[in-house]
Write a protein that holds these residues in place. Structure first.
Motif, PDB file in Angstrom:
ATOM      1  N   ASP A  11       0.836  -1.210   0.000  1.00 31.67           N
ATOM      2  CA  ASP A  11       0.000   0.000   0.000  1.00 31.67           C
ATOM      3  C   ASP A  11       0.868   1.256   0.000  1.00 31.67           C
ATOM      4  OD1 ASP A  11      -2.362   1.459   0.051  1.00 31.67           O
ATOM      5  OD2 ASP A  11      -2.378   1.548   2.232  1.00 31.67           O
ATOM      6  N   LEU A  45      -4.176   3.379   2.302  1.00 29.85           N
ATOM      7  CA  LEU A  45      -4.396   4.474   1.351  1.00 29.85           C
ATOM      8  C   LEU A  45      -5.292   3.990   0.218  1.00 29.85           C
ATOM      9  CD1 LEU A  45      -3.383   7.352   0.595  1.00 29.85           C
ATOM     10  CD2 LEU A  45      -1.498   6.252  -0.620  1.00 29.85           C
ATOM     11  N   SER A 128       6.755   1.814   1.820  1.00 25.93           N
ATOM     12  CA  SER A 128       5.388   2.244   1.488  1.00 25.93           C
ATOM     13  C   SER A 128       4.934   3.358   2.422  1.00 25.93           C
ATOM     14  CB  SER A 128       4.414   1.065   1.592  1.00 25.93           C
ATOM     15  OG  SER A 128       4.729   0.091   0.635  1.00 25.93           O
ATOM     16  N   ARG A 129       5.361   3.243   3.673  1.00 24.86           N
ATOM     17  CA  ARG A 129       4.916   4.238   4.662  1.00 24.86           C
ATOM     18  C   ARG A 129       5.353   5.648   4.249  1.00 24.86           C
ATOM     19  NH1 ARG A 129       7.480   4.959  10.609  1.00 24.86           N
ATOM     20  NH2 ARG A 129       6.694   7.057  10.878  1.00 24.86           N
ATOM     21  N   ARG A 132       3.518   6.927   1.173  1.00 21.29           N
ATOM     22  CA  ARG A 132       2.188   7.454   1.534  1.00 21.29           C
ATOM     23  C   ARG A 132       2.318   8.873   2.087  1.00 21.29           C
ATOM     24  NH1 ARG A 132       1.483   2.204   3.716  1.00 21.29           N
ATOM     25  NH2 ARG A 132       1.737   2.925   5.855  1.00 21.29           N
ATOM     26  N   LYS A 136       0.917  12.206   0.348  1.00 18.55           N
ATOM     27  CA  LYS A 136      -0.109  12.959   1.069  1.00 18.55           C
ATOM     28  C   LYS A 136       0.141  14.465   0.981  1.00 18.55           C
ATOM     29  CE  LYS A 136      -2.338  13.030   5.566  1.00 18.55           C
ATOM     30  NZ  LYS A 136      -2.247  12.568   6.943  1.00 18.55           N
ATOM     31  N   LEU A 153      -1.351   7.299  -7.639  1.00 19.26           N
ATOM     32  CA  LEU A 153      -1.175   8.293  -6.570  1.00 19.26           C
ATOM     33  C   LEU A 153      -1.528   9.686  -7.072  1.00 19.26           C
ATOM     34  CD1 LEU A 153       2.142   6.927  -5.024  1.00 19.26           C
ATOM     35  CD2 LEU A 153      -0.025   7.164  -3.810  1.00 19.26           C
TER      36      LEU A 153
END
Ligand code: PNS
Length: 174
Positions: A11, A45, A128-129, A132, A136, A153
């Motif tokens: 993710d 997400l 991935s963290r 994200r 964002k 994205l």
């Protein structure tokens, strides 16, 4: 030809993951990239279906790699597809401790061995963290993810960066 399950939350999928898929295909010939829920992570997400669609697009051209989503346990997914091995990527020593526990837990409950593959050093920092987080706040992620994920994205509504909690004043600088 042995079948390997490469499970993760993906993710989103990034270039470090792709590196592991390519290595696993080279070793095993048949690799199922399995999208699962990570009970230790907050709501994701992308939905599982969105992740699956981006992964499918990203794996085009890698013969021997296929995709699936699973609910529940990795070991049940491994049994469902008749996997001979579970594959996990290791980026740093920090990944090892938890992966070792999961490998032993999965072997003790289902008899499927886990094989660790080292992520290429030039991709070992990707997570991935942080993708994200960058996504964002409108940060650049194009060098970290395959094109279908970058497109996914970019198509998401961009939230505005959060305003500072308290506006600073001269008196704050005393
Ligand atoms: O990409 P991630 O988030 O590191 O993937 C972790 C994942 C999905 C492989 C892990 O959370 C997991 O195994 N989830 C399924 C639940 C399970 O099988 N738990 C027992 C594992 S020992």
């Amino acid at each position: 030809m042995p079948t390997a399950l490469y499970p993760g939350s993906f993710d989103p999928l990034h270039l470090g993951h792709l590196d592991i898929v390519e290595q696993a295909v080279e070793l095993f010939g048949d690799v199922v990239v399995g999208v699962l829920h990570n009970p230790g992570k907050e709501a994701g997400l992308f939905s599982a279906d969105e992740r699956l669609a981006m992964i499918r697009e990203s794996l085009r051209g890698i013969d021997g790699a296929r995709t699936a989503t699973f609910a529940g346990l990795v070991i049940d997914a491994a049994r469902e597809i008749g996997a001979d091995f579970i594959v996990k990527g290791l980026r740093t020593a920090g990944d090892f401790e938890l992966e070792q526990q999961m490998a032993h837990t999965n072997y003790s409950s289902g008899g499927v061995r886990t094989v660790y593959l080292p992520c290429s050093p030039e991709r070992a920092f990707i997570s991935s963290r942080f993708i994200r987080e960058l996504a964002k706040y409108g940060g650049h992620i194009g060098h970290l993810v395959p094109d279908p994920v970058a497109a996914g994205l970019a198509a998401r509504p961009q939230p505005r960066p959060p305003a500072p909690a308290t506006p600073s004043t001269m008196s704050d600088t005393r």
